[in-house]
Write a protein that holds these residues in place. Sequence first.
Motif, PDB file in Angstrom:
ATOM      1  N   GLY A 118      -9.694   8.366  30.811  1.00 53.83           N
ATOM      2  CA  GLY A 118     -10.936   9.251  31.083  1.00 53.83           C
ATOM      3  C   GLY A 118     -10.876  10.666  30.790  1.00 53.83           C
ATOM      4  N   ILE A 119      -9.817  11.154  30.437  1.00 47.29           N
ATOM      5  CA  ILE A 119      -9.574  12.450  30.232  1.00 47.29           C
ATOM      6  C   ILE A 119     -10.740  12.899  29.192  1.00 47.29           C
ATOM      7  N   GLN A 148     -15.012  11.025  26.656  1.00 56.45           N
ATOM      8  CA  GLN A 148     -13.870  10.725  27.674  1.00 56.45           C
ATOM      9  C   GLN A 148     -12.971   9.627  26.690  1.00 56.45           C
ATOM     10  N   ALA A 195     -10.856  13.630  35.085  1.00 58.40           N
ATOM     11  CA  ALA A 195     -11.790  12.554  34.624  1.00 58.40           C
ATOM     12  C   ALA A 195     -12.798  12.089  35.299  1.00 58.40           C
TER      13      ALA A 195
END
Length: 64
Positions: free
Chosen positions: A31-32, A26, A12
């Motif tokens: 946030g991946i 994201q 992330a």
Amino acid sequence: MKVTIDQDKCVASGQCVTAALDVFDQRDEDGIVVLLDANPPAHLADDVRQAAAVCPALAIIIEE
């Protein structure tokens, strides 16, 4: 060009989004990385390669 991502490797950092905003995003919750375009147009190829190069987790795979 075909792009795949390994979400399990992603840390992330957001570097991919900075390098290629039209191809990567994201998830809001963690946030991946999210792949927006697995077959980006030729004019984005350099940006996608840059995104893969700066990914600290090496989570972006490109097949030319």
